[in-house]
Scaffold this motif. Structure first.
Motif, PDB file in Angstrom:
ATOM      1  N   ASP A  80       1.102  -1.242  -0.047  1.00 50.01           N
ATOM      2  CA  ASP A  80      -0.168  -0.115  -0.097  1.00 50.01           C
ATOM      3  C   ASP A  80       0.916   1.232   0.137  1.00 50.01           C
ATOM      4  O   ASP A  80       1.788   1.639   0.778  1.00 50.01           O
ATOM      5  N   ARG A  87       0.173  -5.976   0.412  1.00 49.44           N
ATOM      6  CA  ARG A  87      -0.771  -6.543  -0.239  1.00 49.44           C
ATOM      7  C   ARG A  87      -0.450  -7.921  -0.972  1.00 49.44           C
ATOM      8  O   ARG A  87      -1.294  -8.783  -0.850  1.00 49.44           O
ATOM      9  N   TRP A 202       1.369   0.815  -4.307  1.00 50.61           N
ATOM     10  CA  TRP A 202       0.023   0.961  -5.024  1.00 50.61           C
ATOM     11  C   TRP A 202      -0.636   2.025  -4.142  1.00 50.61           C
ATOM     12  O   TRP A 202      -1.119   2.045  -3.110  1.00 50.61           O
ATOM     13  N   GLY A 203      -1.040   3.049  -5.011  1.00 46.19           N
ATOM     14  CA  GLY A 203      -2.225   3.887  -4.441  1.00 46.19           C
ATOM     15  C   GLY A 203      -3.418   3.910  -4.921  1.00 46.19           C
ATOM     16  O   GLY A 203      -3.798   2.844  -5.637  1.00 46.19           O
ATOM     17  N   PRO A 204      -4.580   4.615  -4.438  1.00 45.00           N
ATOM     18  CA  PRO A 204      -5.961   4.551  -5.039  1.00 45.00           C
ATOM     19  C   PRO A 204      -6.100   4.899  -6.539  1.00 45.00           C
ATOM     20  O   PRO A 204      -6.888   4.120  -7.300  1.00 45.00           O
ATOM     21  N   ASP A 205      -5.258   5.601  -7.095  1.00 47.21           N
ATOM     22  CA  ASP A 205      -5.217   5.763  -8.672  1.00 47.21           C
ATOM     23  C   ASP A 205      -3.962   5.973  -9.251  1.00 47.21           C
ATOM     24  O   ASP A 205      -3.623   6.601 -10.295  1.00 47.21           O
ATOM     25  N   ARG A 206      -2.639   5.455  -8.484  1.00 41.28           N
ATOM     26  CA  ARG A 206      -1.481   5.656  -8.921  1.00 41.28           C
ATOM     27  C   ARG A 206      -0.668   4.635  -8.371  1.00 41.28           C
ATOM     28  O   ARG A 206      -0.767   4.105  -7.493  1.00 41.28           O
ATOM     29  N   HIS A 207       0.729   4.296  -8.903  1.00 42.86           N
ATOM     30  CA  HIS A 207       1.691   3.468  -8.367  1.00 42.86           C
ATOM     31  C   HIS A 207       3.007   3.849  -8.722  1.00 42.86           C
ATOM     32  O   HIS A 207       3.252   4.745  -9.573  1.00 42.86           O
ATOM     33  N   TYR A 252       2.318  10.112   0.425  1.00 43.49           N
ATOM     34  CA  TYR A 252       2.594   8.519   0.325  1.00 43.49           C
ATOM     35  C   TYR A 252       3.618   8.235   1.364  1.00 43.49           C
ATOM     36  O   TYR A 252       4.332   9.047   2.399  1.00 43.49           O
ATOM     37  N   THR A 351      -3.942  -4.593 -12.745  1.00 46.96           N
ATOM     38  CA  THR A 351      -4.280  -5.307 -11.476  1.00 46.96           C
ATOM     39  C   THR A 351      -3.079  -6.477 -11.055  1.00 46.96           C
ATOM     40  O   THR A 351      -3.122  -7.199 -10.095  1.00 46.96           O
TER      41      THR A 351
END
Length: 378
Positions: A80, A87, A202-207, A252, A351
């Motif tokens: 995360d 994860r 991994w973020g909610p809408d980016r990585h 982050y 994913t």
């Protein structure tokens, strides 16, 4: 089936094109590779080479050399991006070959060295192809031209060979950009933090994907995936900055902040895509890699698919001979389309390995162990 006299021209000496040339030459074909860059240079940054690719490198005698210069992580960690919680912890061992992360330029140098001397030609920017039914005339910007029995388009997402087959069409901007930076590991030693060999934050809408690119572990690389509404520039990439990175990853994890703080130079690249192509070949022209099925890099398998393409195309031409190229091209597409499409779909979805899963369908794949299915069976 090769008599060693068939002329094959490969357009593009990237990771797929160079391996295609070496594989076809090892199989006894007469092959030349044409690259538009004026010379070889250590361009690019990091790249993953999974066991599915290292098995192919064994065929041209470069697997040990690639492994020797690479970082060889035992796991792919997914964490995360904010809390740092894990994860997934995906083992990268046990798939029949080594998992490598390496600098793209170092890898490409090894691949180019595997080509027969005098068969890699720089400064050859393609301007025109004419398939007259008997052979193919290839013309370059420098005024020179050559003829070939078949032409392999390994010239990337903006492929001129693809354009010859399907007409001019710009690739689709995906709405994402990738920031890229190489960091000297010396700069990370001042932090009381753990910098893992291969980890995706991994973020909610980016990585942010991070890994070492050398066996010495002296070079640490990150590449991001960040939403960006439109690409406003005409260039392949633009400079970015620490300030932009801090803004994009505000709040982050401390490891991400340390990486950004240690960055000297960062660039920003648009992520382009194409819809699945209606055909992979026509006449004496055939496509592979990004010229055929480009994908977002989120699965770290784009180059791997180009190299698998190269191996399958070689296998099919060995089966039929160049004189029966139409059958070879049909076999090639029949044996590659489903896998390439599946990887393209999963990679674009972003994913892969987010949660605990079995990646053996990717890494455990052995292209040479798979029986060739007929064009009709596909």
């Amino acid at each position: 089936m090769s008599n060693g006299k068939e002329r094959i021209a490969i357009i593009g000496a990237g990771l797929g094109g160079a391996v295609a040339g070496a594989l076809l030459q090892h199989a006894g074909f007469d092959v030349n590779v044409y690259e538009q860059a004026p010379s070889f240079s250590r361009l690019g940054a990091g790249i993953h080479m999974g066991p599915n690719v290292i098995k192919i490198f064994e065929r041209i005698g470069v697997a040990e050399k690639v492994v020797s210069i690479s970082s060889t992580p035992s796991h792919w960690f997914s964490r995360d991006g904010i809390s740092g919680d894990y994860r997934s912890r995906i083992p990268l061992e046990g798939y029949g070959a080594t998992y490598c992360t390496v600098h793209r330029g170092d890898l490409q140098g090894i691949q180019c060295d595997a080509l027969q001397p005098g068969t890699l030609h720089f400064g050859k920017k393609l301007t025109r192809i004419d398939d007259n039914g008997t052979d193919v005339l290839i013309e370059f910007e420098d005024g020179t031209s050559v003829r070939a029995d078949i032409v392999v388009g390994a010239d990337g997402i903006n492929s001129r060979v693809r354009e010859t087959l399907l007409g001019a069409e710009k690739p689709n901007y995906s709405g994402w950009v990738g920031h890229r930076a190489l960091i000297s590991s010396d700069k990370l030693r001042k932090y009381d933090l753990t910098f893992e060999d291969c980890v995706k934050w991994w973020g909610p809408d980016r990585h942010m994907m991070v890994y070492y690119t050398t066996a010495r572990r002296d070079e640490y690389y990150y590449v991001t995936g960040v939403p960006h509404p439109a690409w406003e520039f005409d260039t392949a990439f633009v400079p970015s900055s620490r300030e932009e990175m801090f803004s994009e990853f505000e709040g982050y994890h401390p490891v991400i902040q340390a990486l950004i703080e240690s960055t000297d130079e960062v660039t920003k690249w648009p992520l382009f895509n194409r819809n699945p192509l209606p055909l992979w070949s026509r006449g004496r022209l055939v496509l592979l890699g990004d010229a055929c099925h480009p994908m977002k890099p989120h699965m770290a398998q784009g180059a791997a698919m180009a190299i698998e393409d190269a191996a399958m195309l070689t296998r099919c031409l060995q089966e039929t001979g160049v004189n029966n190229f139409a059958t070879a091209f049909g076999l090639y597409e029949a044996n590659r389309r489903d896998r390439a499409t599946r990887v393209q779909t999963v990679s674009n979805a972003n994913t892969f390995l987010l949660d605990q899963e079995d990646p053996s369908w990717v890494y455990g794949y052995d292209l040479y162990a798979e029986p060739l299915k007929s064009e009709k069976a596909a």
